[in-house]
Design a protein around this motif. Structure first.
Motif, PDB file in Angstrom:
ATOM      1  N   CYS A   6       0.858  -1.192   0.000  1.00 13.21           N
ATOM      2  CA  CYS A   6       0.000   0.000   0.000  1.00 13.21           C
ATOM      3  C   CYS A   6       0.896   1.245   0.000  1.00 13.21           C
ATOM      4  O   CYS A   6       1.770   1.393   0.855  1.00 13.21           O
ATOM      5  N   VAL A   8      -0.024   4.160   0.683  1.00 16.04           N
ATOM      6  CA  VAL A   8      -0.455   5.122   1.705  1.00 16.04           C
ATOM      7  C   VAL A   8       0.140   4.788   3.066  1.00 16.04           C
ATOM      8  O   VAL A   8       0.704   5.641   3.742  1.00 16.04           O
ATOM      9  N   TYR A  11       1.285  -1.173   4.222  1.00 17.88           N
ATOM     10  CA  TYR A  11       0.798  -2.552   4.424  1.00 17.88           C
ATOM     11  C   TYR A  11       1.148  -3.396   3.189  1.00 17.88           C
ATOM     12  O   TYR A  11       1.018  -2.928   2.056  1.00 17.88           O
ATOM     13  N   CYS A  42      -5.547   1.091   6.198  1.00 13.62           N
ATOM     14  CA  CYS A  42      -5.900   2.504   5.984  1.00 13.62           C
ATOM     15  C   CYS A  42      -7.077   2.693   5.031  1.00 13.62           C
ATOM     16  O   CYS A  42      -7.430   3.844   4.737  1.00 13.62           O
TER      17      CYS A  42
HETATM   18 FE    FE Z   1      -2.854   1.182   3.511  1.00 13.99          FE
END
Ligand code: FE
Length: 218
Positions: A6, A8, A11, A42
């Motif tokens: 991820c 952001v 993960y 998230c």
């Molecule tokens: Fe995430």
């Protein structure tokens, strides 16, 4: 099978373990995940993921950018909250001044402004928690702003003791334009609600992801 990360929150989706909490069985490749699947940490959607080892430096920079963006959004949320509280304070002082037409209109005007601020506040919170931007609050904000303007123009017209033809004509033009905006936004809201009726909905947002398990025609 490739692992995906991820951009952001960092993960990593491992196809070998899947995502048991979301009902994704071990052995499910990232490409086979449903479009509605989101990061367990998230809530970022699939388009925010990249293959592990693929342009890591760029994605690391991107993750820092998302972090800075989140900090900015939290800051905006705090400012909006303070603004809403301040306006409520001003509204109370208007209310305590007595019940005449101007004070009542000021109170209504302040309340509508608080509603606008709270709509923006909730949009910011939805983005921070769900990572989705919903169109509905923007339509509601436009509607409330136009109604607020109509109220103010009407109040100004009735408060004036004498009105020239030019002032009257300008006020009427403004009322017609505001009424046009209100009608347009109502049509937009109706169309949007029709579109989202057949799409997945979740509490607090109007996501456009079609449910993979939705029966045909729904
Ligand atoms: Fe995430």
């Amino acid at each position: 099978m490739k692992k995906y990360k991820c951009s952001v929150c960092g993960y990593v989706y491992n196809p070998e373990t899947g995502d048991p909490i979301a009902g994704i069985a071990p052995g499910t490749p990232f490409e086979a995940l449903p479009h509605s699947w989101a990061c367990p940490k998230c809530n970022a959607l699939k388009d925010k993921f990249h293959a592990v080892g693929d342009h890591e430096t760029t994605h690391e920079l991107l993750r820092k950018f998302y972090l800075a963006e989140d900090v900015a959004y939290y800051f905006i949320a705090v400012i909006l909250f303070i603004a809403a509280i301040s306006i409520i304070g001003i509204t109370i002082t208007h209310f305590l001044k007595g019940f005449n037409t101007v004070n009542i209109l000021n109170v209504v005007n302040d309340i509508l402004l608080v509603v606008i601020i709270l709509e923006i506040f909730s949009t910011v919170l939805i983005y921070l928690t769900e990572r989705r931007i919903s169109l509905t609050p923007f339509i509601l904000i436009g509607l409330i702003s136009s109604i607020r303007r109509i109220l103010m123009v009407t109040a100004m017209m009735s408060a004036r003791e004498t009105t020239t033809d030019v002032e009257f004509s300008r006020s009427i033009q403004e009322l017609v334009v505001s009424a046009g905006i209100v009608l347009t936004l109502i049509v937009c809201y109706y169309i949007l609600s029709k579109v989202t009726k057949s799409a997945e909905r979740c509490i607090g947002c109007t996501g456009f992801e079609k449910r993979d398990d939705a029966p045909p025609g729904v």
